[in-house]
Design a protein around this motif. Sequence first.
Motif, PDB file in Angstrom:
ATOM      1  N   GLN B 225      -3.600 -37.661  28.349  1.00  0.00           N
ATOM      2  CA  GLN B 225      -2.176 -38.109  29.286  1.00  0.00           C
ATOM      3  C   GLN B 225      -1.495 -37.061  29.883  1.00  0.00           C
ATOM      4  O   GLN B 225      -1.009 -36.029  28.918  1.00  0.00           O
ATOM      5  CB  GLN B 225      -1.684 -39.224  28.682  1.00  0.00           C
ATOM      6  N   VAL B 226      -0.966 -37.105  31.069  1.00  0.00           N
ATOM      7  CA  VAL B 226      -0.028 -35.911  31.518  1.00  0.00           C
ATOM      8  C   VAL B 226       1.240 -36.715  32.006  1.00  0.00           C
ATOM      9  O   VAL B 226       1.237 -37.755  32.863  1.00  0.00           O
ATOM     10  CB  VAL B 226      -0.613 -35.245  32.745  1.00  0.00           C
ATOM     11  N   GLN B 227       2.400 -36.340  31.543  1.00  0.00           N
ATOM     12  CA  GLN B 227       3.563 -37.245  31.601  1.00  0.00           C
ATOM     13  C   GLN B 227       4.390 -36.119  32.512  1.00  0.00           C
ATOM     14  O   GLN B 227       4.413 -34.874  32.030  1.00  0.00           O
ATOM     15  CB  GLN B 227       4.208 -37.572  30.487  1.00  0.00           C
ATOM     16  N   PHE B 228       5.109 -36.672  33.309  1.00  0.00           N
ATOM     17  CA  PHE B 228       6.214 -35.995  34.193  1.00  0.00           C
ATOM     18  C   PHE B 228       7.351 -36.703  34.839  1.00  0.00           C
ATOM     19  O   PHE B 228       7.222 -38.097  34.769  1.00  0.00           O
ATOM     20  CB  PHE B 228       5.241 -35.229  35.430  1.00  0.00           C
ATOM     21  N   VAL B 229       8.198 -36.273  35.378  1.00  0.00           N
ATOM     22  CA  VAL B 229       9.201 -37.017  36.124  1.00  0.00           C
ATOM     23  C   VAL B 229       9.189 -36.370  37.469  1.00  0.00           C
ATOM     24  O   VAL B 229       9.191 -35.175  37.808  1.00  0.00           O
ATOM     25  CB  VAL B 229      10.689 -36.555  35.467  1.00  0.00           C
ATOM     26  N   ALA B 230       9.160 -37.521  38.510  1.00  0.00           N
ATOM     27  CA  ALA B 230       9.408 -37.046  39.906  1.00  0.00           C
ATOM     28  C   ALA B 230       9.913 -38.205  40.431  1.00  0.00           C
ATOM     29  O   ALA B 230       9.893 -39.353  40.056  1.00  0.00           O
ATOM     30  CB  ALA B 230       7.704 -36.991  40.628  1.00  0.00           C
ATOM     31  N   ASN B 231      10.852 -37.754  41.605  1.00  0.00           N
ATOM     32  CA  ASN B 231      11.688 -38.610  42.516  1.00  0.00           C
ATOM     33  C   ASN B 231      12.365 -39.396  41.299  1.00  0.00           C
ATOM     34  O   ASN B 231      12.607 -40.880  41.625  1.00  0.00           O
ATOM     35  CB  ASN B 231      10.682 -39.737  43.186  1.00  0.00           C
ATOM     36  N   GLY B 232      12.846 -39.016  40.303  1.00  0.00           N
ATOM     37  CA  GLY B 232      13.684 -39.406  39.272  1.00  0.00           C
ATOM     38  C   GLY B 232      13.208 -40.352  38.396  1.00  0.00           C
ATOM     39  O   GLY B 232      13.615 -40.991  37.571  1.00  0.00           O
ATOM     40  N   CYS B 233      11.614 -40.543  38.546  1.00  0.00           N
ATOM     41  CA  CYS B 233      11.025 -41.524  37.854  1.00  0.00           C
ATOM     42  C   CYS B 233       9.986 -40.853  36.701  1.00  0.00           C
ATOM     43  O   CYS B 233       9.353 -39.947  36.950  1.00  0.00           O
ATOM     44  CB  CYS B 233      10.356 -42.690  38.627  1.00  0.00           C
ATOM     45  N   GLN B 234      10.038 -41.550  35.499  1.00  0.00           N
ATOM     46  CA  GLN B 234       8.890 -41.169  34.582  1.00  0.00           C
ATOM     47  C   GLN B 234       7.293 -41.380  35.239  1.00  0.00           C
ATOM     48  O   GLN B 234       7.380 -42.731  35.343  1.00  0.00           O
ATOM     49  CB  GLN B 234       9.486 -41.671  33.177  1.00  0.00           C
ATOM     50  N   GLN B 235       6.471 -40.559  35.140  1.00  0.00           N
ATOM     51  CA  GLN B 235       5.126 -41.014  35.352  1.00  0.00           C
ATOM     52  C   GLN B 235       4.424 -40.728  34.371  1.00  0.00           C
ATOM     53  O   GLN B 235       4.369 -39.732  33.781  1.00  0.00           O
ATOM     54  CB  GLN B 235       5.073 -40.028  36.892  1.00  0.00           C
ATOM     55  N   LYS B 236       3.171 -41.270  34.463  1.00  0.00           N
ATOM     56  CA  LYS B 236       2.017 -41.126  33.594  1.00  0.00           C
ATOM     57  C   LYS B 236       0.856 -41.101  34.438  1.00  0.00           C
ATOM     58  O   LYS B 236       0.441 -42.005  34.969  1.00  0.00           O
ATOM     59  CB  LYS B 236       1.995 -42.181  32.248  1.00  0.00           C
ATOM     60  N   LEU B 237      -0.098 -40.094  34.051  1.00  0.00           N
ATOM     61  CA  LEU B 237      -1.385 -40.060  34.559  1.00  0.00           C
ATOM     62  C   LEU B 237      -2.621 -39.813  33.191  1.00  0.00           C
ATOM     63  O   LEU B 237      -2.319 -38.987  32.628  1.00  0.00           O
ATOM     64  CB  LEU B 237      -1.543 -38.923  35.643  1.00  0.00           C
ATOM     65  N   PRO B 238      -3.421 -40.683  33.419  1.00  0.00           N
ATOM     66  CA  PRO B 238      -4.636 -40.118  32.487  1.00  0.00           C
ATOM     67  C   PRO B 238      -5.172 -38.759  32.823  1.00  0.00           C
ATOM     68  O   PRO B 238      -5.319 -38.619  34.056  1.00  0.00           O
ATOM     69  CB  PRO B 238      -5.555 -41.468  32.478  1.00  0.00           C
ATOM     70  N   ALA B 239      -5.499 -38.048  31.954  1.00  0.00           N
ATOM     71  CA  ALA B 239      -6.201 -36.696  32.353  1.00  0.00           C
ATOM     72  C   ALA B 239      -7.050 -36.317  31.408  1.00  0.00           C
ATOM     73  O   ALA B 239      -6.852 -36.476  30.050  1.00  0.00           O
ATOM     74  CB  ALA B 239      -4.872 -35.773  32.534  1.00  0.00           C
ATOM     75  N   ARG B 240      -8.138 -35.634  31.646  1.00  0.00           N
ATOM     76  CA  ARG B 240      -9.238 -34.962  30.703  1.00  0.00           C
ATOM     77  C   ARG B 240      -9.007 -33.510  30.808  1.00  0.00           C
ATOM     78  O   ARG B 240      -9.551 -32.653  29.890  1.00  0.00           O
ATOM     79  CB  ARG B 240     -10.645 -35.316  30.921  1.00  0.00           C
ATOM     80  N   LEU B 241      -8.516 -33.147  31.945  1.00  0.00           N
ATOM     81  CA  LEU B 241      -8.386 -31.699  32.193  1.00  0.00           C
ATOM     82  C   LEU B 241      -7.228 -31.376  32.888  1.00  0.00           C
ATOM     83  O   LEU B 241      -7.015 -32.107  34.044  1.00  0.00           O
ATOM     84  CB  LEU B 241      -9.560 -31.240  33.116  1.00  0.00           C
ATOM     85  N   LEU B 242      -6.197 -30.566  32.552  1.00  0.00           N
ATOM     86  CA  LEU B 242      -5.124 -30.367  33.114  1.00  0.00           C
ATOM     87  C   LEU B 242      -4.997 -28.770  33.505  1.00  0.00           C
ATOM     88  O   LEU B 242      -5.213 -28.047  32.556  1.00  0.00           O
ATOM     89  CB  LEU B 242      -3.850 -30.850  32.343  1.00  0.00           C
TER      90      LEU B 242
END
Lengths: 396, 460
Positions: B225-242
């Motif tokens: 999983q990749v977590q990050f903050v964008a537009n003031g909100c916490q986001q999460k995306l499933p990921a196999r390759l970053l």
Amino acid sequence: MMPATNNRVVDVIVIGGGLIGLSSALALQQQGMRVTLLEASILARHASSASAGGVRSLNRHPAEIALARAALPLWATLAKKLGHPCGFNVSGQMRVAEDANAFDALAARAALTQELGYTHEQLIAASELRSRLPLLAPHCHGALVVEEDGFADPLATVHAYRQACITAGVSLHEGVRVLTIAKDAAGLHLHCKAVADTNQSVTHAIEYRCHCCVNAAGAWGGEISTSVGEPVPLRAVALQMAVTEPLPHFASTVVGCQGRKLSLKQTAAGAVVIGGGFEGQVHADWRYGLRGTLNHAFAAQNLANAVALFPHLQQVRVVRQWAGIEGMISDTLPVLGHSVSLPGLVHAFGFSAHGFALIPVVGPLVADIVGGRNINLPIEAFSVDRFKQKRNTRAA
Amino acid sequence: MNDSVDAIIVGAGPAGLAAAAELAKHRLSVCLLDEQIGPGGQIWRNTKPTHQWPGVIYSPASTVIDICAQKTISVTWLQHSLAGKIMRESRARALIIATGAMERPLLFPGVQLPGVMGIGAVQSVFKQAQLVPRGPGVVLAGHGPLLLLTAIQIMEQGASIDAVLDLSPPGTQQNAVKYLPGALMADPSLLIQGIQLIRSFRKMDIRVWKNVTALKATGDGCVEQVQFVANGCQQKLPARLLAVHDGVLPNTQLTRLMNLKHRWNEPQQSFVPLTQADGLSSHPQVWIAGDGVGIAGVDLAVQRGQLTGLAVAQALESSPSHKAKQRDNKNVGLLEHSISRRLPARHFVDTLYPPLLIDHLATADTIVCRCEAITLATIHSAIAQGAVGPNRIKTFTRCGMGACQGRQCSTHLTRIVAQETGRPAGVVGALRIRPPLKPTMIADYLSMALTNSQVVDTTV
């Protein structure tokens, strides 16, 4: 421009910020002296950082055996005393024989040490050798072993001594090179040159005063002793080492070899450190005084020696090689004891590639010499005078 | 086996090839060493040599172990020939280092997880083996032309990219705009390339998140999983390759191994070797060409290679004809003029894609030295204990003593100490580099071992 003068007279100035200098400075400071340590480039820049880290009483020159044996119990409590880990491991040290002739040589050596009254060197036969080192090449006949020997981590040891010196109140100065030592009514007077920053080459003159001085200048110790009228046969050498990537543990002891230049050990992290005394080239260096470069044919031979004993090492990668500067005395013994030509100066240099093991015992010894106390260990063989005597003997 | 040539060139990328061609024209003998199996460097990967220059010995799949520059240049290198691997020692009167650039490692939580890699690695795999990441879970994070280009290249080959996380701090574009007119004057082709790149990327219609912060890769044993903050909100995306990217910097591993002098390039946040206009380093027999002098792209790398080749030829030729001298001087002048005219366009690129600040993403437990698993917190602690530069940090913490030989951590150590202590990065200095230049198998050294008769054991 008038040289800067440090008008304060300290009790002792230690010249040289390697492990001998740090150990001496710490012992002196802990005896109640005010100690200043002057290092020409950076603390432990040369032999101490390049060391293989062997803590060895095995196969010592007879004159050094007592010192080496006395150092071993001090290593066991060193980390606690300094307040920092030194990576000391009682792994034992072995000198392997590859054939019957070499085994006979080891047996002769064991007999010699017994005659001198020591029992620490023990012979083991092929079967026990193989059970302790299953990956050792099958042709090996046996080995000479000292179980209480081992190794430590030179960089961790440097860090530990440095922090202990700071805590104890030793005044550490880097970038200060001692040029001359003179004696006057007030004591010893050191003329030095200093750099503001080790990345710069502009120097300025600076002077220090003290009652006593310790020459722990390693490969530069001969320059100091020459400057006070007692030259010694010291040669600066670049000793080559290699370290590999980590691999599963296979060497529970430090391994040397009768008949090959080899010293091999495996660290706690699994890396294999390989040395044995092969010499590279020494070059002048504007920043550090001297630096070493590799003789690659010798480096390859060193690795070939390691592979001869442990064939599986062929598939292992070398990650780093270096050639550290060390001071070698012609008879491979250090210069340790009072200066003959300059009262107040004590020499402690020229440990000839096997000083690391002696660090914890030499510091207190130097403090005792400076303090005029009884020395309980035999150090006559290390006198700075011995070369002059030899010259006189030859001339006669 | 000893051999001797006029010049040895390390690196057969655009700059190295251009220099070799120039030296061949002057009938000088050249040994061109490269570690890849084919020429072209990073940018012209998987090309086959079509030309043979007389006097140039091209040795692919060859690794430099060590170079000593005293009275002559002595290169110890491992040749991969049909007979197996042989350790060689070659001598030359001149050395040209053309080892190009490397990706700037990015520091963020989870960077060490399997499945996290640099965008350059993704591009290398694609160019060398025509492999692209397939299926869902492919996320890109970072900024810079290489990120855009690689995204386009792999999408064209059937990869799908779930998202691109733009790590450019807010206000970057406005900041860069003032250099645009200068760049347009200096090197219009560079800008045209850039515009085409951005247009092609937009056409791909990939989901882009802007002004991303607090990037984290998480997972059990590999990235999940990749977590990050964008537009003031916490986001999460499933990921196999970053795949991450924070620009490229000059590869100074060899130049530092050789103790050449360097200076700190503030806009590119990296050390660059000290060179004159023709590439001459602080050593009178060593030249440097290409991106290794400073990131400037392939066109300038070729020109720098030509210029350096000419400079070396002029230095080595014993008695050139008057006509030849005139011709060479003219070409040198033209190349120097062209390079200095075009170079200022880099200001714009450097400002549009500035190296990210260390603490943009890194937290106290972010791993800085991946080989020895040393965190940012440990490094700060070492600095607090008196470690005034990368080499002291190394002795305190073992940072930089692993298999990557300081490539991942060295520049960061300099930047962290500079930021923490307020001392200029140029004074803080760089990690000391030791041979071998790349980790080398012990078996490969053995061909250089002495015969038994040459070994004298003098131990007691």
